[in-house]
Design an enzyme around this catalytic site. Structure first.
Site, PDB file in Angstrom:
ATOM      1  N   ARG A 167      -1.639  -1.705  -5.024  1.00  0.00           N
ATOM      2  CA  ARG A 167      -0.204  -1.397  -5.103  1.00  0.00           C
ATOM      3  C   ARG A 167       0.004  -0.446  -6.273  1.00  0.00           C
ATOM      4  O   ARG A 167      -0.335  -0.755  -7.412  1.00  0.00           O
ATOM      5  CB  ARG A 167       0.596  -2.691  -5.309  1.00  0.00           C
ATOM      6  N   GLU A 186      10.835   2.246   2.237  1.00  0.00           N
ATOM      7  CA  GLU A 186      10.279   1.355   3.257  1.00  0.00           C
ATOM      8  C   GLU A 186      10.112   2.123   4.569  1.00  0.00           C
ATOM      9  O   GLU A 186      10.720   3.188   4.782  1.00  0.00           O
ATOM     10  CB  GLU A 186      11.198   0.157   3.459  1.00  0.00           C
ATOM     11  N   ARG A 240      -2.563  -8.273  -4.749  1.00  0.00           N
ATOM     12  CA  ARG A 240      -2.882  -6.843  -4.777  1.00  0.00           C
ATOM     13  C   ARG A 240      -3.168  -6.385  -6.213  1.00  0.00           C
ATOM     14  O   ARG A 240      -2.586  -6.909  -7.159  1.00  0.00           O
ATOM     15  CB  ARG A 240      -1.734  -6.025  -4.194  1.00  0.00           C
TER      16      ARG A 240
END
Length: 354
Positions: free
Chosen positions: A178, A186, A220
């Site tokens: 990430r 998004e 992540r």
């Protein structure tokens, strides 16, 4: 009496032959002598045994001495290349040490001698000069220090969106990364697909360097990603494909990059009212209806633009002269240029402030 002495000599002969035989086998398996040398040593051990010595016409004592000498001599003659190489290296080291000592002695002899200047004429008794010999100095070079710039290198094998990738290390370990301090639109937002494609064009199927910061609650790796020493996190914000992630921001340089992209109307800033991704996610979850954080960011941007212009009113009077919506609002609300709001709804320059 002579029979007892003969038995003692026979025992010693067997013992010495066994020692040579064992030594031959040990040196063969330890790669000290080659196979031919081992055979020579075993043959010499066989000659030393009493049954063989009795069959020879030479005196037994002489056979023992000659066989022992040949066996020991074969160790040096038939030594393996590895042993010879070690011996050669040992000689080189010894020669190098000897040469080093000679150089040190020469340096010590060649070292300049500092003496005190002769005393001025006086009635006091003369003092002999003091000789100071400096010790030889030996320069030592520190070994170079290798600094690892990044935590890990990996090949990008998947792009989830504009701020998340899948990476494969050399040992075939897959890492989900990430991007730190940025937030891309998004997938369902405007420019969500474009942001993903922009990131893919930059680094997909390429080897990148990872500067890991932490691991988030989803497991992540939160990191800054580099390709050819270029910070890809910053690049995504600079081209208008991601926002500076206010909730996790540590470096205000990301704000500067975002502002430059906004002023140039790049990427997400080419649309009139982009929605901050966190607001979009909260609205999708039904947690809010008004993009509160987006509005706060817009107000902050207006204050920033006003500060950069010095809060002054220039000579601009028309919308075509305005570069940003905040600038148009400044001229309308602060400078009183009413012509910018033709329909009187309080929003200037509809093409900029849709």
């Amino acid at each position: 009496m002579s029979n007892k002495i003969q038995k003692v000599f026979n025992f010693l002969s067997w013992a010495w032959a066994g020692i040579i035989a064992l030594l031959a086998v040990f040196m063969f398996f330890s790669n000290t002598v080659n196979g031919f040398g081992t055979l020579v040593m075993l043959f010499c051990a066989l000659l030393i045994t009493p049954p063989i010595k009795c069959k020879l016409k030479i005196k037994p004592f002489l056979v023992t001495i000659l066989s022992s000498v040949v066996a020991l001599f074969s160790v040096g003659v038939f030594a393996t290349p590895a042993v010879k190489e070690k011996a050669k290296e040992a000689r080189k080291i010894e020669q190098a040490q000897r040469a080093q000592k000679e150089r040190e002695i020469k340096q010590e002899i060649a070292q300049p001698v500092a003496t005190t200047p002769p005393p001025a004429e006086s009635t006091a008794p003369s003092v002999p000069p003091v000789v100071v010999v400096s010790p030889p100095t030996i320069e030592t070079k520190e070994p170079p220090v290798t600094i690892q710039k990044y935590d890990v290198s990996c090949k990008v094998v998947g792009i989830s969106d504009g701020d998340t990738i899948n990476c494969l290390t050399d040992d075939k370990t897959q890492i989900k990364i990430r991007f730190d301090q940025i937030d891309a639109p998004e997938k369902a937002q405007d420019f969500g697909t474009a942001s993903k494609q922009a990131l893919s064009d930059m680094i997909f199927n390429k080897t990148v360097e990872i500067d890991a910061k932490q691991t988030d609650k989803y497991g992540r790796t939160v990191a800054e990603v580099y390709y050819n020493d270029k910070n890809i996190n910053q690049e995504m914000v600079a081209i208008g494909m991601a926002w500076a992630y206010r909730e996790y921001l540590k470096d205000n340089y990301y704000i500067d990059l975002e502002n430059n992209a906004r002023l140039q109307q790049l990427g997400i800033w080419s649309q009139p009212n982009p929605i901050y991704p966190s607001d979009f996610r909260r609205a999708k979850r039904g947690e809010q209806n008004t993009p509160i954080q987006t509005q706060q960011i817009a107000q902050s941007q207006e204050k920033r633009d006003l500060a950069s212009s010095g809060g002054q009113c220039g000579s601009k009077r028309y919308c075509k002269q305005m570069t940003t919506c905040s600038e148009a609002k400044h001229y309308l609300n602060v400078c009183g240029v009413s012509r910018l709001d033709k329909d009187g709804d309080g929003v200037p320059c509809e093409s900029l402030c849709k």
